[in-house]
Design an enzyme around this catalytic site. Structure first.
Site, short mmCIF file in Angstrom:
data_model
loop_
_atom_site.label_atom_id
_atom_site.label_comp_id
_atom_site.label_asym_id
_atom_site.label_seq_id
_atom_site.Cartn_x
_atom_site.Cartn_y
_atom_site.Cartn_z
N TRP A 530 0.81 -1.23 0.00
CA TRP A 530 0.00 0.00 0.00
C TRP A 530 0.84 1.28 0.00
O TRP A 530 0.39 2.32 0.44
CB TRP A 530 -0.97 0.03 1.20
CG TRP A 530 -1.77 -1.21 1.36
CD1 TRP A 530 -2.75 -1.67 0.53
CD2 TRP A 530 -1.65 -2.19 2.40
NE1 TRP A 530 -3.26 -2.86 0.99
CE2 TRP A 530 -2.60 -3.21 2.15
CE3 TRP A 530 -0.86 -2.31 3.53
CZ2 TRP A 530 -2.77 -4.32 2.96
CZ3 TRP A 530 -1.01 -3.41 4.35
CH2 TRP A 530 -1.95 -4.39 4.06
N HIS A 531 2.04 1.20 -0.53
CA HIS A 531 2.90 2.37 -0.55
C HIS A 531 2.94 2.98 -1.95
O HIS A 531 3.99 3.21 -2.53
CB HIS A 531 4.32 2.01 -0.07
CG HIS A 531 4.36 1.58 1.35
ND1 HIS A 531 5.49 1.05 1.94
CD2 HIS A 531 3.42 1.61 2.34
CE1 HIS A 531 5.24 0.76 3.22
NE2 HIS A 531 3.98 1.09 3.47
#
Length: 598
Positions: A530-531
């Protein structure tokens, strides 16, 4: 009937975990009375400003706001709070509040937030075109409300490279840390991973620190000792309540421009409230008033495109009027690919999220999380992205991992070992991925996810980085501190790894000296951490002050402007960025005012 029973059991487990969370939380009075602490947060249907400003005044009413911040997330909350110290601010957030959502608020329910794919979830489900299951935040506080909570700063070299003021950066980090960041409990699993990392040579031991340094360290967390999450939304307590309005369930549709001048000028934002009624909010005509987009790496380029800023051909295909042509909006998108080894144990382990990290010089970061302690019957429940149900669906090719395929797989899966829910993950993240993708609109509905492609492992250096990470993880699970914790010995590690394969979490090959097998493993088992970043890069879409090039009175301040994910985990730097740019803007306007007087 059997499926219904599982659904009932899942609900029962959720209710039990909620009750336990209530018992261990001493400040429930505060928890229930969030409206008292944040009286300026209200539903978007209460908004009444419906006409553009007619004068240069900014004192509320029909005169417009000094700043409209679109996106009440990781950057938006600290930015709006800071700007409100001197100016009138409207903050628009498409989701609800995190304070009354137990899935968001408690560490024990972390996986349930990601598992909730309903339209009202704080986590909005999407699948990238690579076939990787993803989630983006839809709640006040943004990613800080649905992530694993790890807090660590960017490196000093990163700060220098992007040209930020190091003194103000440090002050801005500290401002965030004093309000919502804690020292973790350092659970037994985390200690075993920490000691194992040192044992395999990820040194030195940097102890507990927010700083980014090579070696092994324990970082901060936004979970307190009671397991309660503290999100960026709580930074709004630093706002001037007389100068800020926060609207929840305010779904931005597009930015409004005045196109009568030499350059388009942002004048306001169109949004829909929770009932679907459309509103328009305007900034004042006062010099310095701006619309600032802080919708994240997915939402910000999406909103620019919906507003007519982007590649001409793509916009015209959807009958979107071109306000400013920029072929680079939505381009060079990146996600840091992650691969995981699942390590089950002979007994339940206490749940922990990310607390320790190995920062290597081989382009990978090693982290870990642990256990759900689920009963044998509950393994058929959906526990989110990092789980045996979703994990890696070895029987489904990546590009066929649709939502329907995932649901079908969950219904029909068999033989998932009970032990798979008595353990933890070891995670390897590529630090600086060179593989790039893009974001495009599918339609003009702002509520729908755009088309996103990350092209994981399309660059050979990313594949080699993943191979390096897997080899480190293999050494880690064979290290003495780790073996003591797992009650295994080196001869039984292969069995432990094979159990991960049985659980369909990963497909680690048995013969790890086969580079081609490891390369295939990387591609087959990639998941997200989720970066996301990119899509509105500095020098391509915005300038060094994050002003959108080619238009007036519009900025983008969030992870979409970054060319690398800062530190091991970006939330610290994105929150800092909101505070940092808020202070920079205030100082800039103060300097202008002094110069005008002199």
């Amino acid at each position: 009937m059997k499926i219904n029973n599982y659904k009932k059991l899942s609900l029962f487990i959720f209710l039990i975990s909620s009750c336990l969370a209530t018992f261990i939380t001493p400040s429930q009075a505060w928890y229930r009375a969030w409206q008292t602490r944040y009286p300026f947060i209200r539903r978007s249907s209460s908004f009444s400003l419906s006409s553009p400003p007619t004068s240069s005044s900014s004192n509320g009413g029909g005169q417009g706001y000094d700043y409209i911040v679109v996106g009440g997330g990781t950057a938006g909350c600290p930015l709006a709070a800071t700007l409100s110290q001197k100016y009138k601010v409207l903050l628009l957030e498409r989701g609800g509040v995190p304070f009354t959502n137990r899935n968001v608020s408690f560490l024990a329910n972390f996986h349930l937030t990601l598992a909730d794919i309903s339209n009202t979830s704080a986590s909005q489900y999407f699948v990238s075109n690579d076939g990787v299951y993803n989630a983006r935040a839809r709640v006040l506080g943004g990613g800080t409300a649905i992530n694993a909570g790890f807090y660590t700063r960017a490196s000093a070299s990163y700060i220098k490279r992007v040209g930020w003021d190091a003194k103000l950066v440090n002050e801005s980090y500290t401002w965030v840390e004093k309000q919502i960041v804690k020292q973790p409990m350092f659970e037994p699993w985390q200690r075993a991973v920490h000691d194992g990392l040192l044992d395999v040579g990820i040194s030195p031991d940097n102890g507990f620190t927010y700083d980014h340094m090579y070696g092994t360290k324990v970082g901060g967390t936004i979970f307190d000792r009671f397991g309660r999450r503290h999100t960026a939304a709580e930074l709004l307590s630093s706002a001037n309540p007389q100068n800020i309005d926060v609207l929840i369930h305010a779904r931005a549709q597009k930015i409004v421009f005045d196109t009568t001048g030499m350059k388009p000028r942002a004048v306001g934002v169109v949004f829909k409230d929770e009932n679907g009624v459309q509103h328009e909010a305007f900034i004042s005509r006062r010099r310095g008033s701006e619309v600032i987009v802080t919708c994240g790496a997915i939402g910000s380029p999406q909103l620019l495109l919906l507003s007519g800023i982007g590649p001409r051909s793509d916009l015209e295909k959807l009958n979107i009027s071109v306000v400013h042509y920029n072929k680079l909006v939505g381009k060079d998108m990146s996600d840091n690919p992650m691969n995981a080894i699942y390590v089950p144990f002979s007994k339940p382990v206490k749940q922990s999220l990310i607390e320790t990290v190995g920062i290597t010089k081989r382009g990978v970061y090693i982290e870990a999380s642990s256990g759900y302690g689920q009963s044998k019957d509950s393994i058929t429940c959906h526990h989110g992205i990092a789980s045996a149900e979703i994990g890696q669906l070895s029987t489904i090719p990546p590009k066929q991992r649709t939502r329907e395929a995932i649901e079908s797989y969950k219904r029909n899966k068999k033989d998932i070992p009970y032990e798979a829910f008595h353990g933890g993950f070891i995670l390897s993240k590529i630090a600086f991925p060179k593989s790039k993708g893009e974001l495009k609109l599918i339609n003009t509905n702002a509520d729908d996810n755009p088309s996103v492609t990350f092209n994981y492992f399309s660059h050979k250096e990313d594949v080699q980085g993943c191979v390096n990470g897997i080899r480190i993880m293999e050494k880690l699970v064979r290290s003495e501190p780790f073996l003591n914790f797992t009650q295994c010995d080196s001869k039984t590690v292969d069995k432990l790894l094979n159990m991960s394969v049985t659980a369909n979490v990963n497909l680690l090959p048995r013969h790890t000296n086969d580079t081609e097998s490891l390369e295939q493993f990387c591609r087959d088992t990639v998941i997200t951490i989720w970066h996301y970043h990119g899509g509105c890069h500095v020098g391509q879409v915005v300038n060094k002050d994050y002003e959108v090039m080619g238009v007036h009175r519009l900025r983008v301040i969030d992870g979409s402007t970054l060319d690398e994910s800062p530190g091991t985990n970006p939330q610290a730097t994105v929150m800092m960025m909101g505070r940092y740019m808020g202070v920079k803007i205030l100082r800039g306007r103060l300097s202008e005012a002094k110069a005008k007087k002199s």
